[in-house]
Design a protein around this motif. Sequence first.
Motif, PDB file in Angstrom:
ATOM      1  N   MET A 137      -3.651  -5.787  34.733  1.00  0.00           N
ATOM      2  CA  MET A 137      -2.096  -6.168  35.744  1.00  0.00           C
ATOM      3  C   MET A 137      -2.352  -6.886  36.827  1.00  0.00           C
ATOM      4  SD  MET A 137       1.119  -6.258  37.044  1.00  0.00           S
ATOM      5  CE  MET A 137       1.276  -4.373  38.445  1.00  0.00           C
ATOM      6  N   GLU A 138      -1.831  -8.487  36.590  1.00  0.00           N
ATOM      7  CA  GLU A 138      -2.309  -9.130  38.503  1.00  0.00           C
ATOM      8  C   GLU A 138      -0.999  -9.337  38.808  1.00  0.00           C
ATOM      9  OE1 GLU A 138      -5.453 -11.645  39.430  1.00  0.00           O
ATOM     10  OE2 GLU A 138      -6.457 -10.697  38.040  1.00  0.00           O
ATOM     11  N   SER A 139      -0.332  -9.042  39.912  1.00  0.00           N
ATOM     12  CA  SER A 139       0.869  -9.585  40.702  1.00  0.00           C
ATOM     13  C   SER A 139       0.604 -10.255  41.872  1.00  0.00           C
ATOM     14  CB  SER A 139       1.946  -8.711  41.085  1.00  0.00           C
ATOM     15  OG  SER A 139       1.153  -7.868  42.190  1.00  0.00           O
ATOM     16  N   TYR A 140       0.924 -11.577  41.354  1.00  0.00           N
ATOM     17  CA  TYR A 140       1.451 -12.030  42.658  1.00  0.00           C
ATOM     18  C   TYR A 140       2.397 -12.508  43.082  1.00  0.00           C
ATOM     19  CZ  TYR A 140      -2.785 -13.081  41.952  1.00  0.00           C
ATOM     20  OH  TYR A 140      -4.588 -12.850  41.628  1.00  0.00           O
ATOM     21  N   GLN A 141       2.919 -12.316  44.878  1.00  0.00           N
ATOM     22  CA  GLN A 141       4.682 -12.397  45.135  1.00  0.00           C
ATOM     23  C   GLN A 141       4.369 -13.325  47.070  1.00  0.00           C
ATOM     24  OE1 GLN A 141       5.908  -9.048  45.930  1.00  0.00           O
ATOM     25  NE2 GLN A 141       7.233  -8.959  47.577  1.00  0.00           N
ATOM     26  N   ALA A 142       5.007 -14.405  46.700  1.00  0.00           N
ATOM     27  CA  ALA A 142       5.237 -15.202  47.659  1.00  0.00           C
ATOM     28  C   ALA A 142       5.805 -14.889  49.421  1.00  0.00           C
ATOM     29  CB  ALA A 142       5.874 -16.125  47.299  1.00  0.00           C
ATOM     30  N   TYR A 143       5.199 -15.622  50.079  1.00  0.00           N
ATOM     31  CA  TYR A 143       5.601 -14.428  51.510  1.00  0.00           C
ATOM     32  C   TYR A 143       6.361 -12.840  51.350  1.00  0.00           C
ATOM     33  CZ  TYR A 143       8.000 -19.151  49.845  1.00  0.00           C
ATOM     34  OH  TYR A 143       8.284 -19.930  49.820  1.00  0.00           O
ATOM     35  N   ALA A 144       4.446 -12.738  50.945  1.00  0.00           N
ATOM     36  CA  ALA A 144       4.088 -11.279  51.309  1.00  0.00           C
ATOM     37  C   ALA A 144       2.540 -11.312  51.949  1.00  0.00           C
ATOM     38  CB  ALA A 144       4.602  -9.922  50.022  1.00  0.00           C
ATOM     39  N   ASP A 145       1.998 -10.186  52.354  1.00  0.00           N
ATOM     40  CA  ASP A 145       1.178 -10.047  52.601  1.00  0.00           C
ATOM     41  C   ASP A 145       0.435  -9.027  52.280  1.00  0.00           C
ATOM     42  OD1 ASP A 145       1.790  -8.013  53.838  1.00  0.00           O
ATOM     43  OD2 ASP A 145       1.267  -9.357  56.302  1.00  0.00           O
ATOM     44  N   TYR A 146      -0.820  -8.648  52.063  1.00  0.00           N
ATOM     45  CA  TYR A 146      -1.168  -6.981  51.533  1.00  0.00           C
ATOM     46  C   TYR A 146      -0.517  -5.941  51.615  1.00  0.00           C
ATOM     47  CZ  TYR A 146      -4.374  -6.038  55.786  1.00  0.00           C
ATOM     48  OH  TYR A 146      -5.741  -4.783  57.035  1.00  0.00           O
ATOM     49  N   LEU A 147      -0.123  -5.923  52.988  1.00  0.00           N
ATOM     50  CA  LEU A 147       0.272  -4.257  53.458  1.00  0.00           C
ATOM     51  C   LEU A 147       2.300  -3.845  52.618  1.00  0.00           C
ATOM     52  CD1 LEU A 147       0.701  -4.886  57.829  1.00  0.00           C
ATOM     53  CD2 LEU A 147      -0.765  -2.999  55.723  1.00  0.00           C
ATOM     54  N   ASP A 148       2.260  -5.329  52.203  1.00  0.00           N
ATOM     55  CA  ASP A 148       3.578  -4.837  51.302  1.00  0.00           C
ATOM     56  C   ASP A 148       3.137  -4.424  50.067  1.00  0.00           C
ATOM     57  OD1 ASP A 148       5.213  -6.544  53.125  1.00  0.00           O
ATOM     58  OD2 ASP A 148       4.070  -8.472  52.913  1.00  0.00           O
ATOM     59  N   VAL A 149       1.821  -5.153  49.869  1.00  0.00           N
ATOM     60  CA  VAL A 149       1.641  -5.073  47.998  1.00  0.00           C
ATOM     61  C   VAL A 149       1.202  -3.408  48.172  1.00  0.00           C
ATOM     62  CG1 VAL A 149      -0.557  -4.821  46.477  1.00  0.00           C
ATOM     63  CG2 VAL A 149       0.974  -7.163  47.653  1.00  0.00           C
ATOM     64  N   ALA A 150       0.333  -2.983  49.197  1.00  0.00           N
ATOM     65  CA  ALA A 150       0.077  -1.501  49.227  1.00  0.00           C
ATOM     66  C   ALA A 150       1.536  -0.464  48.948  1.00  0.00           C
ATOM     67  CB  ALA A 150      -0.868  -1.409  50.994  1.00  0.00           C
ATOM     68  N   ALA A 151       2.554  -0.762  49.660  1.00  0.00           N
ATOM     69  CA  ALA A 151       3.335  -0.403  49.583  1.00  0.00           C
ATOM     70  C   ALA A 151       4.693  -0.194  48.065  1.00  0.00           C
ATOM     71  CB  ALA A 151       5.009  -0.876  50.451  1.00  0.00           C
ATOM     72  N   MET A 152       3.929  -1.730  47.571  1.00  0.00           N
ATOM     73  CA  MET A 152       4.590  -1.935  46.475  1.00  0.00           C
ATOM     74  C   MET A 152       3.478  -0.918  45.350  1.00  0.00           C
ATOM     75  SD  MET A 152       4.939  -4.887  44.082  1.00  0.00           S
ATOM     76  CE  MET A 152       3.507  -5.010  42.825  1.00  0.00           C
ATOM     77  N   VAL A 153       1.988  -0.697  45.443  1.00  0.00           N
ATOM     78  CA  VAL A 153       1.294  -0.149  44.593  1.00  0.00           C
ATOM     79  C   VAL A 153       1.844   1.109  44.221  1.00  0.00           C
ATOM     80  CG1 VAL A 153      -1.146   0.599  44.185  1.00  0.00           C
ATOM     81  CG2 VAL A 153      -0.117  -1.736  44.941  1.00  0.00           C
ATOM     82  N   GLU A 154       1.518   2.111  45.680  1.00  0.00           N
ATOM     83  CA  GLU A 154       2.305   4.087  46.035  1.00  0.00           C
ATOM     84  C   GLU A 154       3.150   3.835  45.106  1.00  0.00           C
ATOM     85  OE1 GLU A 154       1.183   4.522  50.233  1.00  0.00           O
ATOM     86  OE2 GLU A 154       3.076   3.610  50.695  1.00  0.00           O
ATOM     87  N   GLN A 155       4.518   3.053  45.664  1.00  0.00           N
ATOM     88  CA  GLN A 155       6.297   3.314  45.125  1.00  0.00           C
ATOM     89  C   GLN A 155       5.709   2.966  43.280  1.00  0.00           C
ATOM     90  OE1 GLN A 155       8.168   3.617  47.106  1.00  0.00           O
ATOM     91  NE2 GLN A 155       9.127   4.847  45.374  1.00  0.00           N
TER      92      GLN A 155
END
Length: 501
Positions: A268-286
């Motif tokens: 599964m790959e996702s890309y979110q504009a206007y986010a950075d890797y810290l936002d992604v980390a928060a999303m992954v654990e959630q």
Amino acid sequence: MNERSDDLFEQRRAKAERLRALGADPYPIRAHGTHTAAQALALFARREAGEADTGATVSVCGRLRPLRIMGKKVIFAHLEDSTGEIQVYFKRDVLGESGWAVLEQLEYGDFIEVRGPLFRTKTGEITIEAHALTVLAKALRPPPEKWHGISDVELKFRQRYLDLLSSAETRLRFQRRSQIISAIRRFMDGRGFIEVETPVLQSEAGGAAARPFTTYFNALDEQRYLRISLELHLKRLLVGGLDRVYEIGRIFRNEGVDALHNPEFTMMESYQAYADYLDVAAMVEQLVATIAHDVLGSTVVPHGETTLDLTPPWRRVTMRNALIEHAGLDFEDYRDEARLRGWMAEQRIHAAPEAGWGKLIDEVFSERVQPHLQQPVFVMDYPVELSPLAKRKPDDPGLVERFEPFVGGFEIGNAYSELNDPIDQRERFVAQLAARNRGDDEAELMDEDFLTALEHGMPPAGGLGIGIDRLVMILLNEPTIREVLLFPQLRGRASQRPHDA
RNA sequence: GCCUCCGUAGCUCAAUUGGCAGAGCAGUUGACUCUUAAUCAAUUGGUUGUAGGUUCGAGUCCUACCGGGGGCACCA
């Protein structure tokens, strides 16, 4: 095929013929079930609670478990479907002579439909009293041993259906895998991501360090590669203004098979504009916690002899600090490749001759750090040499804003602040070409189409890849990837197929 | 690709030091009208993965091959 199994086959085929002679088509087109096994059981429980009368009949379809024959007048058996099983009571004077004659040609493994009222036996089990019996499919080969099922691992993978039909545990595992993927979709959709599909057949296989499978496009007279990642096409969609995209898809890497690797696997790959890797980390654990809760009812899951606590927030550690902690290596003191190789030689850590500095660091990490990363942790900030598609850290251009989530001692994904500077990206590709020329045949190829897309402007974005199979392994406490794949890759057996006639 | 272990009835497994290939389940036949891996009695079923070799004698020892497990290599 030897005589022995021919015997069993012929015996069962003769029974199918006898069914025909009795006017019972062994392979009818239609079934007429009214309830699944679980629905029938629930219905009777409700009726006992006084919500309905207890006399009405149900019709249930399923596979026959071994018959318990009590003389010439009574037979008990269980009928199994994907919801569970329900007992059936065949009584000769209730079923009638013609139905009984059909029943005499049936055995463990056949598909049937049974119609009749529900009742409780003397021992308290909810049971269908068979008033009518219809054959749905006669099995011509015997099922696996009724108690042990399939334990020969080769049979289990080559003929997974035998494992599935004889093991409720296996069925549950794959039902849960499906639930996990549904939960991922719900989570991503709920955050405003749209699911997209991008090409499997590609002119250049990029986005990861891996050897591709090759194939041929006859109509265009061109070579094609099976994709090794989803990344480069999904980023083109960011350029096009689709700000939140994800894809769940099969990718292919032409590599060996072991407990953690299968050459085709699901990402599964996702890309979110206007986010950075810290936002992604928060999303992954959630994301992982949400799935665990939805599918397993808890964010603490068993793992071998211990447990894993997937409850957010997860620990974060930089790669540098993880190496200092577990390997005693501060890579800032070993930026020189020759010096690093010397240290590795002292430590007896294998160092591939064609590897550059970044790959060497990764080898130390795999060898000395990774086994310690059991509880979930984000390893942050990788050397730029390892990450040709990630954005540099503003205060440390030798590192990139990248993390990998580790659970159970292996990585389940990869994420970074996406590199959107087309000039820097071109330089990274040039560096990859140098690595390739040095013998690293997994280095990225220059992808001019992708660079053109970046030159049109890609918004800053946080990207993520999650290995679905490995995530399923963690959630379901399975030590090998083979057990979470229905049909793992095995060597072909053209001349010695176990059960093909 | 290399090392190592494994391959016995349809399935699950035995077989002492190289000495008659055996059991359970499934199947078949018989007994039994509330069983739960039903029970009881009898019974069919084997080119021991394949091909060679050693030996009076090979499931067992040797060689090669086929398939699988584990490890290494490879795989961020």
